[in-house]
Write a protein that holds these residues in place. Structure first.
Motif, PDB file in Angstrom:
ATOM      1  N   PRO A  58       0.814  -1.234   0.000  1.00  0.00           N
ATOM      2  CA  PRO A  58       0.000   0.000   0.000  1.00  0.00           C
ATOM      3  C   PRO A  58       0.838   1.271   0.000  1.00  0.00           C
ATOM      4  O   PRO A  58       0.473   2.261  -0.634  1.00  0.00           O
ATOM      5  CB  PRO A  58      -0.820  -0.134   1.299  1.00  0.00           C
ATOM      6  CG  PRO A  58      -0.899  -1.594   1.546  1.00  0.00           C
ATOM      7  CD  PRO A  58       0.414  -2.153   1.082  1.00  0.00           C
ATOM      8  N   MET A  59       1.971   1.239   0.718  1.00  0.00           N
ATOM      9  CA  MET A  59       2.827   2.413   0.742  1.00  0.00           C
ATOM     10  C   MET A  59       3.421   2.674  -0.644  1.00  0.00           C
ATOM     11  O   MET A  59       3.481   3.819  -1.108  1.00  0.00           O
ATOM     12  CB  MET A  59       3.959   2.224   1.756  1.00  0.00           C
ATOM     13  CG  MET A  59       4.918   3.397   1.828  1.00  0.00           C
ATOM     14  SD  MET A  59       6.297   3.103   2.953  1.00  0.00           S
ATOM     15  CE  MET A  59       7.048   1.666   2.212  1.00  0.00           C
ATOM     16  N   VAL A  60       3.850   1.620  -1.306  1.00  0.00           N
ATOM     17  CA  VAL A  60       4.422   1.760  -2.646  1.00  0.00           C
ATOM     18  C   VAL A  60       3.374   2.308  -3.616  1.00  0.00           C
ATOM     19  O   VAL A  60       3.651   3.197  -4.429  1.00  0.00           O
ATOM     20  CB  VAL A  60       4.967   0.405  -3.140  1.00  0.00           C
ATOM     21  CG1 VAL A  60       5.324   0.475  -4.621  1.00  0.00           C
ATOM     22  CG2 VAL A  60       6.174  -0.015  -2.322  1.00  0.00           C
ATOM     23  N   GLU A  61       2.155   1.805  -3.525  1.00  0.00           N
ATOM     24  CA  GLU A  61       1.076   2.294  -4.391  1.00  0.00           C
ATOM     25  C   GLU A  61       0.801   3.772  -4.133  1.00  0.00           C
ATOM     26  O   GLU A  61       0.552   4.542  -5.069  1.00  0.00           O
ATOM     27  CB  GLU A  61      -0.182   1.463  -4.160  1.00  0.00           C
ATOM     28  CG  GLU A  61      -0.060   0.022  -4.649  1.00  0.00           C
ATOM     29  CD  GLU A  61      -1.235  -0.834  -4.231  1.00  0.00           C
ATOM     30  OE1 GLU A  61      -2.157  -0.286  -3.561  1.00  0.00           O
ATOM     31  OE2 GLU A  61      -1.257  -2.035  -4.559  1.00  0.00           O
ATOM     32  N   PHE A  62       0.858   4.168  -2.874  1.00  0.00           N
ATOM     33  CA  PHE A  62       0.632   5.572  -2.531  1.00  0.00           C
ATOM     34  C   PHE A  62       1.721   6.458  -3.127  1.00  0.00           C
ATOM     35  O   PHE A  62       1.435   7.533  -3.679  1.00  0.00           O
ATOM     36  CB  PHE A  62       0.594   5.736  -1.011  1.00  0.00           C
ATOM     37  CG  PHE A  62       0.415   7.155  -0.561  1.00  0.00           C
ATOM     38  CD1 PHE A  62      -0.850   7.719  -0.496  1.00  0.00           C
ATOM     39  CD2 PHE A  62       1.514   7.934  -0.217  1.00  0.00           C
ATOM     40  CE1 PHE A  62      -1.016   9.033  -0.085  1.00  0.00           C
ATOM     41  CE2 PHE A  62       1.352   9.248   0.193  1.00  0.00           C
ATOM     42  CZ  PHE A  62       0.083   9.802   0.255  1.00  0.00           C
ATOM     43  N   LEU A  63       2.960   6.017  -3.025  1.00  0.00           N
ATOM     44  CA  LEU A  63       4.066   6.803  -3.570  1.00  0.00           C
ATOM     45  C   LEU A  63       3.968   6.924  -5.089  1.00  0.00           C
ATOM     46  O   LEU A  63       4.288   7.965  -5.662  1.00  0.00           O
ATOM     47  CB  LEU A  63       5.399   6.176  -3.170  1.00  0.00           C
ATOM     48  CG  LEU A  63       5.731   6.201  -1.672  1.00  0.00           C
ATOM     49  CD1 LEU A  63       7.046   5.469  -1.407  1.00  0.00           C
ATOM     50  CD2 LEU A  63       5.796   7.618  -1.142  1.00  0.00           C
ATOM     51  N   GLU A  64       3.515   5.861  -5.737  1.00  0.00           N
ATOM     52  CA  GLU A  64       3.346   5.917  -7.190  1.00  0.00           C
ATOM     53  C   GLU A  64       2.252   6.907  -7.579  1.00  0.00           C
ATOM     54  O   GLU A  64       2.344   7.566  -8.625  1.00  0.00           O
ATOM     55  CB  GLU A  64       3.010   4.522  -7.730  1.00  0.00           C
ATOM     56  CG  GLU A  64       4.184   3.555  -7.704  1.00  0.00           C
ATOM     57  CD  GLU A  64       3.842   2.199  -8.264  1.00  0.00           C
ATOM     58  OE1 GLU A  64       4.659   1.646  -9.025  1.00  0.00           O
ATOM     59  OE2 GLU A  64       2.756   1.684  -7.936  1.00  0.00           O
ATOM     60  N   LYS A  65       1.230   7.053  -6.735  1.00  0.00           N
ATOM     61  CA  LYS A  65       0.142   7.979  -7.030  1.00  0.00           C
ATOM     62  C   LYS A  65       0.603   9.432  -6.994  1.00  0.00           C
ATOM     63  O   LYS A  65      -0.008  10.289  -7.639  1.00  0.00           O
ATOM     64  CB  LYS A  65      -1.007   7.771  -6.041  1.00  0.00           C
ATOM     65  CG  LYS A  65      -1.814   6.505  -6.297  1.00  0.00           C
ATOM     66  CD  LYS A  65      -2.942   6.371  -5.282  1.00  0.00           C
ATOM     67  CE  LYS A  65      -3.742   5.098  -5.531  1.00  0.00           C
ATOM     68  NZ  LYS A  65      -4.834   4.919  -4.524  1.00  0.00           N
ATOM     69  N   ILE A  66       1.672   9.698  -6.232  1.00  0.00           N
ATOM     70  CA  ILE A  66       2.185  11.075  -6.203  1.00  0.00           C
ATOM     71  C   ILE A  66       3.406  11.207  -7.122  1.00  0.00           C
ATOM     72  O   ILE A  66       4.303  12.009  -6.885  1.00  0.00           O
ATOM     73  CB  ILE A  66       2.511  11.529  -4.771  1.00  0.00           C
ATOM     74  CG1 ILE A  66       3.562  10.616  -4.113  1.00  0.00           C
ATOM     75  CG2 ILE A  66       1.269  11.564  -3.923  1.00  0.00           C
ATOM     76  CD1 ILE A  66       4.037  11.137  -2.764  1.00  0.00           C
ATOM     77  N   SER A  67       3.410  10.385  -8.168  1.00  0.00           N
ATOM     78  CA  SER A  67       4.384  10.500  -9.283  1.00  0.00           C
ATOM     79  C   SER A  67       5.802  10.112  -8.904  1.00  0.00           C
ATOM     80  O   SER A  67       6.772  10.688  -9.424  1.00  0.00           O
ATOM     81  CB  SER A  67       4.367  11.930  -9.853  1.00  0.00           C
ATOM     82  OG  SER A  67       3.066  12.303 -10.250  1.00  0.00           O
ATOM     83  N   ILE A  68       5.962   9.141  -8.012  1.00  0.00           N
ATOM     84  CA  ILE A  68       7.297   8.619  -7.694  1.00  0.00           C
ATOM     85  C   ILE A  68       7.441   7.244  -8.329  1.00  0.00           C
ATOM     86  O   ILE A  68       6.786   6.295  -7.897  1.00  0.00           O
ATOM     87  CB  ILE A  68       7.520   8.523  -6.180  1.00  0.00           C
ATOM     88  CG1 ILE A  68       7.388   9.892  -5.533  1.00  0.00           C
ATOM     89  CG2 ILE A  68       8.892   7.927  -5.875  1.00  0.00           C
ATOM     90  CD1 ILE A  68       7.529   9.881  -4.033  1.00  0.00           C
ATOM     91  N   PRO A  69       8.265   7.104  -9.370  1.00  0.00           N
ATOM     92  CA  PRO A  69       8.443   5.784  -9.995  1.00  0.00           C
ATOM     93  C   PRO A  69       9.185   4.831  -9.063  1.00  0.00           C
ATOM     94  O   PRO A  69       9.965   5.261  -8.214  1.00  0.00           O
ATOM     95  CB  PRO A  69       9.271   6.098 -11.248  1.00  0.00           C
ATOM     96  CG  PRO A  69       9.962   7.396 -10.935  1.00  0.00           C
ATOM     97  CD  PRO A  69       9.055   8.153 -10.011  1.00  0.00           C
ATOM     98  N   LYS A  70       8.945   3.548  -9.228  1.00  0.00           N
ATOM     99  CA  LYS A  70       9.562   2.557  -8.346  1.00  0.00           C
ATOM    100  C   LYS A  70      11.091   2.632  -8.378  1.00  0.00           C
ATOM    101  O   LYS A  70      11.744   2.435  -7.356  1.00  0.00           O
ATOM    102  CB  LYS A  70       9.118   1.148  -8.741  1.00  0.00           C
ATOM    103  CG  LYS A  70       7.707   0.803  -8.310  1.00  0.00           C
ATOM    104  CD  LYS A  70       7.375  -0.645  -8.612  1.00  0.00           C
ATOM    105  CE  LYS A  70       5.969  -0.998  -8.135  1.00  0.00           C
ATOM    106  NZ  LYS A  70       5.630  -2.399  -8.425  1.00  0.00           N
TER     107      LYS A  70
END
Length: 602
Positions: A277-289
């Protein structure tokens, strides 16, 4: 003497678990030593023997060089190593580890194996195995492999130490982390490590910058750190004390190992309910993996934040006018913005600049381009603002400075004053220094010896006289921060290729220094081509009037040329372009007639 392969190619795994009725045959050649010599105490010659498809005669190997050599000559060290690896592999499989995984772990945990074998040797020497076997009801005693397996079980770590060593930890660190993870099942631990390693440390292209950014963050922090930032500082200091320092963070393997050693609690987190969930949240604010690596290495405690905490910190930036997508970029540059101390300092920084009458847009631009200023105390910022004020740089001008080069505010005042003194020695008064720095703030942060003096020497070397230097710099301060080899010299070479001499170029630069800042393809080439091919003027015309390159080709040069050509009038470039529209009309024709011709072509 027959090869070792003819003596033993397969070893049956004896049953350690009483419930296991039979054991598979595992080829000896599947047990190989680690690829990295950093974690491999075995000589490279021995390593090549074990990894080859056919063993060389044992006589070709020095007995003293073998890792598990013993004073007893009749004991085969190669066979002892193979049996120890087999014992550890079977031991790991008892905890649900697959056969392939167990073979890999056993082959990449040499120090764990050596610890077990050394313990077996010690009990052999003291004849303790006889009494131990009787206590356990093993009347027939134990074979070497059974002894290794029993020693592994006696350690009580359920295979975690061997696994942690296989991912790069040294033995002592692996043992410490294993104790912390005593309640974690081995298959779950393996899954978490693989997931996090793949997620955080694959495909990252910014590895070389991480160590540099860590130093910047440490250096520019001037507010009291909270617990999370303090843990991060301790993490950095521990790494900095090792050989290689913070540059070790650029290595995926090393940085991941260091992260696990310092923050083993991350391996207790649930992948499904917390990490993903944290990774998905970071991706939503435009942070690529692929960029998450820098975030977790530069601020490891953020791994433990839930999404609600992250969301609340982001809302604080939205309240002061920073867009969500911009916050994502800030998080990559400066992960500490998610900490309590930076969150609390944000509004103080905003209020400070508002009191200095810095426009809000300039404040947002400054935070977006150089978020490290959020880790600075307002008292430190005030020191630099006072220095700028002394040079006449304030309000809107100060806003321009911090919008373009906010890092200037984090300079030590003494460093700034040294640059000011240097410019005064060149021939500028304080007011002129203020205008120069307001025009090109980067000058304040440059090295006097390595940059400023060398740029002056370069300008003198191309023919600009010392008396003309102040004028050239005042008109184009960027000369002091431009790269001679990448920016200045290519333009000089191009002008020489077009037929201008070194003396011509020096004269042009001395009178119009912005010349060396123009793009060759976008400015110099098209305007010279138009001058020579269309206007049919000699190229030497630009020597008398180098400001020709500052005018728009489409909006000024071409329209005025058409007007003059239609009237069959010849004039110099200065007369053609140096006048405003009204002066041009008076000089060449009446105003009404000119107005129609001066419109840009459709």
């Amino acid at each position: 003497m027959a090869t070792m392969a003819s003596f033993f190619l397969f070893f049956p795994i004896p049953t350690i678990n009483a419930c296991t009725k039979s054991s598979p045959l595992i080829p000896l050649h599947r047990f190989i030593l680690p690829q990295s010599l950093n974690f491999c105490p075995f000589p490279s010659r021995f390593h090549s023997l074990l990894t080859s498809s056919h063993f060389l005669p044992l006589a070709s190997i020095s007995h003293d060089a073998l890792p598990f050599s013993d004073d007893t000559p009749e004991e085969d060290p190669l066979q002892s190593l193979a049996e120890a690896q087999l014992a550890v592999s079977e031991y790991l499989q008892r905890f649900g580890v697959s056969e392939d995984e167990s073979v890999s772990i056993a082959s990449n945990s040499p120090r764990f194996l050596k610890m077990l074998v050394d313990a077996v040797r010690e009990l052999d020497e003291t004849s303790m195995w006889v009494s131990w076997s009787k206590e356990r009801g093993e009347l027939d005693g134990f074979g070497f492999k059974e002894k290794v397996a029993l020693m592994a079980m006696e350690k009580g770590d359920c295979g975690k130490v061997a696994f942690l060593e296989s991912v790069g930890m040294n033995l002592s660190s692996a043992m410490n982390v294993a104790r912390y993870l005593s309640g974690e099942m081995l298959p779950s631990l393996i899954y978490k490590v693989k997931y996090m390693k793949e997620l955080f440390f694959s495909g990252s292209g910014d590895g070389k910058l991480i160590g540099k950014n860590a130093r910047r963050m440490m250096t520019n922090l001037s507010i009291p750190p909270d617990d999370d930032v303090q843990q991060t500082l301790s993490f950095f200091e521990k790494i900095e004390a090792r050989r290689g320092g913070l540059d070790m963070l650029s290595s995926s393997e090393e940085s991941f190992r260091l992260l696990l050693e310092s923050f083993p609690r991350m391996l207790l987190l649930s992948v499904e309910s917390h990490v993903k969930p944290m990774v998905e949240f970071l991706e939503k604010i435009s942070i690529p993996k692929e960029r998450m690596r820098s975030i977790f290495l530069l601020f490891p405690p953020v791994i433990f934040f839930d999404t609600e905490v992250l969301r609340s910190r982001i809302m604080a930036f939205e309240e002061v006018g920073v867009e969500v997508t911009v916050v994502g970029k800030l998080l990559i540059k400066y992960p500490w913005i998610m900490s309590n101390c930076i969150d609390g300092n944000l509004k103080q920084i905003i209020s400070f600049f508002e009191l200095e009458k810095v426009p809000n847009a300039s404040i947002i631009n400054a935070i977006s381009s150089w978020p490290l200023i959020l880790g600075s105390s307002t008292s430190k910022l005030q020191l630099m603002v006072d220095r700028f004020d002394g040079l006449g740089v304030r309000s809107k001008k100060l806003g321009q400075v911090i919008a373009t080069s906010p890092q200037i505010l984090l300079l030590e005042p003494q460093e700034f004053l040294q640059v000011v003194s240097f410019l005064e020695e060149v021939g500028f008064d304080k007011e002129s220094v203020g205008r120069i720095i307001a025009r090109c703030p980067e000058i304040s942060a440059t090295s006097i010896e390595k940059t400023l003096k060398r740029k002056l020497e370069f300008l003198i070397s191309i023919g600009v006289s010392k008396t003309h230097l102040p004028r050239a710099i005042k008109k184009y301060p960027e000369l002091l921060v431009s790269d001679p080899h990448k920016t200045l010299l290519p333009r000089i070479r191009y002008l020489r290729q077009r037929g201008l001499s070194e003396r011509d170029i020096a004269s042009m630069v001395g009178r119009f220094s912005p010349l060396l800042g123009y793009s060759i393809e976008e400015v110099l080439r098209p305007k010279l081509d138009f001058l020579v091919n269309i206007m049919e003027k000699p190229i030497k015309e630009v020597v008398d009037y180098p400001r020709y390159f500052s005018y728009s080709l489409e909006n000024k040069i071409i329209p005025r040329f058409r007007v003059l050509k239609g009237m069959n009038v010849e004039c110099s470039l200065k007369d053609m372009l140096g006048k405003n529209d009204e002066e041009f009309s008076v000089a060449f024709l009446n105003y009404k007639r000119t107005a129609e011709h001066l419109r840009p072509p459709t």
